[in-house]
Structures are given as structure tokens and as C-alpha cells.
Design a protein around this motif. Structure first.
Motif, PDB file in Angstrom:
ATOM      1  N   ILE A  65       0.759  -1.275   0.029  1.00  0.00           N
ATOM      2  CA  ILE A  65      -0.052   0.211  -0.143  1.00  0.00           C
ATOM      3  C   ILE A  65       0.807   1.241  -0.044  1.00  0.00           C
ATOM      4  O   ILE A  65       0.587   2.330  -0.731  1.00  0.00           O
ATOM      5  N   GLY A  66       2.151   1.137   0.814  1.00  0.00           N
ATOM      6  CA  GLY A  66       2.897   2.358   0.889  1.00  0.00           C
ATOM      7  C   GLY A  66       3.519   2.438  -0.741  1.00  0.00           C
ATOM      8  O   GLY A  66       3.759   3.796  -1.102  1.00  0.00           O
ATOM      9  N   LYS A  67       3.999   1.500  -1.498  1.00  0.00           N
ATOM     10  CA  LYS A  67       4.258   1.688  -2.700  1.00  0.00           C
ATOM     11  C   LYS A  67       3.432   2.219  -3.716  1.00  0.00           C
ATOM     12  O   LYS A  67       3.531   2.760  -4.481  1.00  0.00           O
ATOM     13  N   TRP A  68       1.887   1.813  -3.513  1.00  0.00           N
ATOM     14  CA  TRP A  68       1.053   2.437  -4.495  1.00  0.00           C
ATOM     15  C   TRP A  68       0.796   3.839  -4.104  1.00  0.00           C
ATOM     16  O   TRP A  68       0.688   4.466  -5.296  1.00  0.00           O
ATOM     17  N   GLY A  69       0.875   4.375  -2.966  1.00  0.00           N
ATOM     18  CA  GLY A  69       0.876   5.712  -2.725  1.00  0.00           C
ATOM     19  C   GLY A  69      -0.067   6.662  -3.069  1.00  0.00           C
ATOM     20  O   GLY A  69       0.086   7.881  -3.161  1.00  0.00           O
ATOM     21  N   ARG A  70      -1.164   5.954  -3.141  1.00  0.00           N
ATOM     22  CA  ARG A  70      -2.399   7.059  -3.744  1.00  0.00           C
ATOM     23  C   ARG A  70      -3.174   7.817  -2.601  1.00  0.00           C
ATOM     24  O   ARG A  70      -3.115   7.224  -1.264  1.00  0.00           O
ATOM     25  N   ALA A  71      -3.644   9.053  -2.717  1.00  0.00           N
ATOM     26  CA  ALA A  71      -4.352   9.744  -1.607  1.00  0.00           C
ATOM     27  C   ALA A  71      -5.744   9.023  -1.237  1.00  0.00           C
ATOM     28  O   ALA A  71      -6.985   9.599  -1.904  1.00  0.00           O
ATOM     29  N   VAL A  72      -5.775   8.266  -0.356  1.00  0.00           N
ATOM     30  CA  VAL A  72      -6.820   7.703   0.039  1.00  0.00           C
ATOM     31  C   VAL A  72      -7.039   7.622   1.927  1.00  0.00           C
ATOM     32  O   VAL A  72      -5.927   8.080   2.330  1.00  0.00           O
ATOM     33  N   THR A  73      -8.212   7.069   2.293  1.00  0.00           N
ATOM     34  CA  THR A  73      -8.190   7.341   3.659  1.00  0.00           C
ATOM     35  C   THR A  73      -7.653   5.838   4.196  1.00  0.00           C
ATOM     36  O   THR A  73      -8.121   4.758   3.728  1.00  0.00           O
ATOM     37  N   LEU A  74      -6.538   5.732   4.837  1.00  0.00           N
ATOM     38  CA  LEU A  74      -5.883   4.514   5.556  1.00  0.00           C
ATOM     39  C   LEU A  74      -6.210   4.218   6.866  1.00  0.00           C
ATOM     40  O   LEU A  74      -6.184   5.025   7.661  1.00  0.00           O
ATOM     41  N   ALA A  75      -6.312   2.959   7.028  1.00  0.00           N
ATOM     42  CA  ALA A  75      -6.502   2.499   8.531  1.00  0.00           C
ATOM     43  C   ALA A  75      -5.736   1.228   8.538  1.00  0.00           C
ATOM     44  O   ALA A  75      -5.454   0.474   7.791  1.00  0.00           O
ATOM     45  N   THR A  76      -4.812   1.228   9.943  1.00  0.00           N
ATOM     46  CA  THR A  76      -4.104   0.328   9.963  1.00  0.00           C
ATOM     47  C   THR A  76      -4.097  -0.049  11.647  1.00  0.00           C
ATOM     48  O   THR A  76      -4.989   0.678  12.156  1.00  0.00           O
TER      49      THR A  76
END
Length: 321
Positions: A65-76
Motif C-alpha cells: 500500500i505504501g508503494k501504491w501511494g495514492r491519496a486515500v483514507t488509510l486504516a491500520t
């Protein structure tokens, strides 16, 4: 895609989110290029909430997901110590250390939603809420959530620092949240994020077989609902639902997701998949009251044979009914 709010003061996201556990390889072989294509397909469809955890593939899911790098809402998530043996740690030093590692893998300086993955009985949830409150004040996270909890735990944490979201299992064959947790989330203005809304693959376009389970790592090998005689009984029950969907030209997975969405406007399902092709089956389904009544007749609450976890899998999961 329609939008839903992630808690009373959280961001607005697509009403369907994406659960990225499968990127870590638990349910079958995967690769980075395929995972990136799946994320692209999700964003194109309007999916803007991506949910992962530090233990999914021991960092693999977060790294993709970090490599994808798009501007989305992230939950971990944090709180589980991979081991061996696996354990739980909710102490502030451990939560902070996990957060820094997740930020590095995700290539972010801020996480929109940070979950406590499992409860540590040695640490009162009020202390966890205090830790999360400090992380919010420091700008490290936008809000926090809790996973696999009971309604009373949500109330305790929320009184200390407002909770953005609760993530528990919820689907046509796992209905426990209806016994108080969905109502409590609604009352407090907390989003309910439904994981495994497709029954860990059971609500797919074709009948599941045990030989589909990945050798050695797929926990369904020992999960009560996936061992005999439960597995055959569950497949037989879901076959009737699959026929209902197919007679109407609906995808099975899309109908199962639509059922979850219909249970409340504060509910955000996060189905997961390894491929863009499967993801497209989830979209654009809607159900009438008559459809919902017929689904309830075919798959009434409690139809599933077997518990959703074995006793060895219930550590740090709150039971309240």
C-alpha cells in the motif's frame, strides 16, 4: 459510489472499503503487481478506505500500500505481537513503536484511523484511549478504533476519548453485532466497520472447496465452520442463496455486501480480495425490503454450523452474549 462518514467527526469515504489482509498471502499466493492492480481497480470504483494491519504478511500488506501511494483514507492496526508465540501488547511504548514502523512502510507521516487490533487484559482500555488521544494531539493519527470488542468496552473507551470506528466481523453468517454493538455504535456516533462480510470466501460466485485453502497458512483448515460436517452443511445452505442471486442476475458477493450495507447507514463493509476481477463483483447492488425479507428466509440469523473461531483463535476476543 455512495459515501458514508467514518465516525461523527471523521472523513467521508466510499460506502464500501477494502480489507487488504489477502495481500499478505494468508488466503493464497499473491504478488505485488497483482495487488497494485487490485488497489487501482478499487479506487477507480470509488473505494477510498483501505484497511490493513502490521501483521498482515508481517508488513507485506502495508508495504504494498505504501508503494501504491495514492491519496486515500488509510486504516491500520497494532497490538498483536506476532511471536512465536503470538501475544497481545497494548502498552503505550509498543503502540508507539508499531505506529512508527507502520508509518515507514506506508510512507506516511499520519494515519487516518489507527486500530487497537486486540485487547490486552493487563491494560485497561481507558489507558489505551489515553495513548490514542496523545497520538491524535501529536498529529500522528486522525482517530482511533477498536476491534473485536463488546459494547461495554466501546462505552468505556469512548468516555475517555471518542472512538472513530469499531471493526468486528459481520456478515450474513456472523450476526453477533446485532445483539447490542451495532446499536451502541449508532448511539455514540461511531462507524461500524464490518470485516469478512463475504464469510471468508463462502459468499463467492462458486461453491468453496477445502482444496482451495492454501496449504500451511490458511487458518480455515482448522476453523469450525470450514471443517466437516459443518463445512458441507454451510455450503448447502449458501447454495440456496447463490441460486437466489443467480436467478436475478446478481453477483453473490455483491448481494452479500449490499445486505451488510442495508443494516445501517453507519456500517462500512470492507471485503477483501487478491484480484481486481473479484473486486468488481461487489459493486452496484441494491436490495428492496422484499429482497431483504427473502434473504432472511433463505439464510435466517444463526443458520451457520459451527463457531466463527475455534477456542484456540478466541484469545483476546471479547464475548458478550
Amino acid at each position: 459510489m455512495k459515501q458514508r462518514q467514518l465516525g461523527a467527526n471523521g472523513p467521508t469515504v466510499g460506502e464500501i472499503g477494502f480489507g487488504a489482509m489477502s495481500f499478505g498471502g494468508m488466503f493464497g499466493e499473491t504478488d505485488e503487481a497483482t495487488s497494485l492492480r487490485t488497489l487501482d481497480a478499487g479506487l477507480e470504483a470509488g473505494i477510498t478506505l483501505i484497511d490493513t494491519a502490521n501483521i498482515y504478511g508481517l508488513g507485506v500488506s502495508e508495504t504494498v500500500i505504501g508503494k501504491w501511494g495514492r491519496a486515500v483514507t488509510l486504516a491500520t492496526k497494532c497490538g498483536i505481537v506476532a511471536g512465536p508465540p503470538r501475544s497481545v501488547d497494548n502498552s503505550e511504548p509498543y503502540i508507539r513503536a508499531c505506529l512508527e514502523e507502520s508509518l515507514r512502510r506506508l510512507k506516511r507521516d499520519h494515519i487516518d484511523l489507527y486500530y487497537l487490533h486486540r485487547l490486552d487484559p493487563k491494560v485497561p482500555v481507558e489507558e489505551v484511549a489515553g495513548t490514542m488521544s496523545r497520538l491524535i494531539d501529536e498529529g500522528k493519527i486522525g482517530g482511533y478504533g477498536l476491534s473485536e470488542i463488546a459494547p461495554y468496552t466501546l462505552r468505556r473507551a469512548h468516555a475517555e476519548c471518542p472512538v472513530m470506528a469499531v471493526q468486528n466481523e459481520y456478515s450474513l453468517w456472523t450476526r453477533l453485532p446485532e445483539l447490542g454493538l451495532l446499536r451502541t455504535c449508532k448511539e455514540l456516533g461511531v462507524a461500524f466497520v464490518a470485516f469478512s462480510p463475504l464469510g471468508r470466501g463462502m459468499f463467492g460466485e462458486r461453491e468453496m472447496r477445502r482444496e482451495d485453502f492454501r496449504s500451511g497458512v490458511d487458518f480455515r483448515h482448522t476453523n469450525p465452520r470450514f471443517v466437516e460436517p459443518n463445512f458441507s452443511a454451510n455450503n448447502a445452505a449458501i447454495a440456496k442463496f447463490r441460486a437466489f442471486c443467480q436467478e436475478r442476475g446478481w453477483s453473490v458477493s455483491g448481494t452479500a455486501v449490499a445486505w451488510v450495507l442495508a443494516q445501517g447507514d453507519h456500517i462500512i463493509p470492507i471485503p477483501g480480495t487478491r484480484t481486481a476481477e473479484h473486486l468488481r463483483h461487489w459493486l452496484d447492488a441494491s436490495l428492496t425490503p422484499e429482497d431483504l425479507a427473502e434473504i432472511e428466509r433463505i439464510l435466517p440469523a444463526g443458520f451457520a454450523w459451527g463457531d466463527r473461531y475455534g477456542d484456540h483463535q478466541m484469545n483476546a476476543i471479547e464475548r458478550y452474549c
